[in-house]
Design a protein around this motif. Structure first.
Motif, PDB file in Angstrom:
ATOM      1  N   ALA A 122      20.019  63.234  -9.086  1.00  0.00           N
ATOM      2  CA  ALA A 122      20.325  62.072  -9.713  1.00  0.00           C
ATOM      3  C   ALA A 122      19.493  61.570 -10.816  1.00  0.00           C
ATOM      4  N   TRP A 123      18.330  61.801 -10.422  1.00  0.00           N
ATOM      5  CA  TRP A 123      17.201  61.411 -11.511  1.00  0.00           C
ATOM      6  C   TRP A 123      17.496  62.325 -12.753  1.00  0.00           C
ATOM      7  N   LYS A 124      17.778  64.109 -12.550  1.00  0.00           N
ATOM      8  CA  LYS A 124      18.002  64.698 -13.650  1.00  0.00           C
ATOM      9  C   LYS A 124      19.133  64.479 -14.254  1.00  0.00           C
ATOM     10  N   TRP A 125      20.196  63.934 -13.781  1.00  0.00           N
ATOM     11  CA  TRP A 125      21.357  63.559 -14.442  1.00  0.00           C
ATOM     12  C   TRP A 125      21.119  62.436 -15.196  1.00  0.00           C
ATOM     13  N   ASP A 126      20.532  61.328 -14.645  1.00  0.00           N
ATOM     14  CA  ASP A 126      20.016  60.263 -15.473  1.00  0.00           C
ATOM     15  C   ASP A 126      19.188  60.664 -16.990  1.00  0.00           C
ATOM     16  N   GLN A 127      18.280  61.626 -16.476  1.00  0.00           N
ATOM     17  CA  GLN A 127      17.525  62.101 -17.795  1.00  0.00           C
ATOM     18  C   GLN A 127      18.124  62.782 -18.651  1.00  0.00           C
ATOM     19  N   SER A 128      19.157  63.845 -18.381  1.00  0.00           N
ATOM     20  CA  SER A 128      19.799  64.273 -19.170  1.00  0.00           C
ATOM     21  C   SER A 128      20.946  63.667 -19.607  1.00  0.00           C
ATOM     22  N   GLY A 129      21.223  62.386 -19.753  1.00  0.00           N
ATOM     23  CA  GLY A 129      22.194  61.568 -20.546  1.00  0.00           C
ATOM     24  C   GLY A 129      23.194  60.983 -19.539  1.00  0.00           C
ATOM     25  N   ALA A 130      23.245  61.170 -18.271  1.00  0.00           N
ATOM     26  CA  ALA A 130      24.106  60.474 -17.234  1.00  0.00           C
ATOM     27  C   ALA A 130      25.640  60.721 -17.667  1.00  0.00           C
ATOM     28  N   LYS A 131      26.069  61.813 -17.809  1.00  0.00           N
ATOM     29  CA  LYS A 131      27.117  62.142 -18.348  1.00  0.00           C
ATOM     30  C   LYS A 131      28.412  61.833 -17.319  1.00  0.00           C
ATOM     31  N   LYS A 132      29.278  61.204 -17.734  1.00  0.00           N
ATOM     32  CA  LYS A 132      30.488  60.854 -16.776  1.00  0.00           C
ATOM     33  C   LYS A 132      31.954  61.098 -17.562  1.00  0.00           C
ATOM     34  N   VAL A 133      32.713  61.892 -16.469  1.00  0.00           N
ATOM     35  CA  VAL A 133      34.119  62.135 -17.260  1.00  0.00           C
ATOM     36  C   VAL A 133      35.074  61.655 -16.107  1.00  0.00           C
TER      37      VAL A 133
END
Length: 195
Positions: A122-133
């Protein structure tokens, strides 16, 4: 020494040296990882197994730096939820799909707090732009099939079951949320259409 070429199933049936295992555990190496390291290095020594473990861990961490993560939401299109509907009793516009996706995002994010590796994801996702589709799913069976595939790939998921206070029946499965490395998530949802 070169690691053993044994497959995982052959490794699982072998015994590890308990003295070496204890030495690895004293280095704070998780028990299962210590066993695997000993088996891969043919139980030669705790030192060989530790070197194998730390080299493998270092390589995995270096590979993670290039990974992109994303969160996807697969909407059950069979329910006919509206993207904007005036609710007679409440006298306001209510976006059912957006609300269900919101439930899925919160539910998945809460589930991510259950494991250290998921919190890190979750931290890495947030740091990499929190992409959501947001994607289109066919029906409940389709969502359950996607969830089973995602779980088989060790991807965290959350499936919303609606309370039935608006457009859909109570207990309806409305949205499946999945998170992980983009490439892994694409193995599950890559063929679905955007909403």
């Amino acid at each position: 020494m070169e690691p053993s070429e044994d497959t995982g199933s052959n490794l699982a049936s072998q015994e590890v040296n308990p003295v070496f295992l204890q030495q690895l555990r004293e280095l704070d190496i998780p028990e299962e990882a210590a066993k695997q390291a000993l088996l891969h290095t043919r139980n030669v020594s705790a030192e060989e197994a530790a070197m194998y473990y730390f080299n493998k861990l270092e390589n995995e961490e270096e590979g993670d730096e290039d990974l992109l993560f994303k969160m996807v939401f697969v909407v059950n299109m069979d329910l006919g939820m509206g993207v904007g509907k005036v609710m007679e009793k409440r006298k306001h516009t209510f976006c059912q799909i957006a609300a269900q996706v919101g439930h899925a995002a919160v539910g998945l994010y809460q589930a991510l707090q259950e494991k250290n590796s998921w919190r890190e994801m979750a931290w890495k996702w947030d740091q990499s732009g929190a992409k959501k589709v947001v994607l289109q799913g066919t029906n409940v069976a389709h969502l359950l099939e996607l969830q089973a595939l995602a779980l088989s790939l060790n991807l965290p998921t959350y499936l919303v079951q609606d309370a039935g206070l608006t457009q859909v029946e109570s207990g309806s499965r409305t949205v499946l949320a999945i998170m992980g490395a983009e490439e892994m998530v694409n193995n599950v949802t890559g063929s679905l259409k955007l909403l």
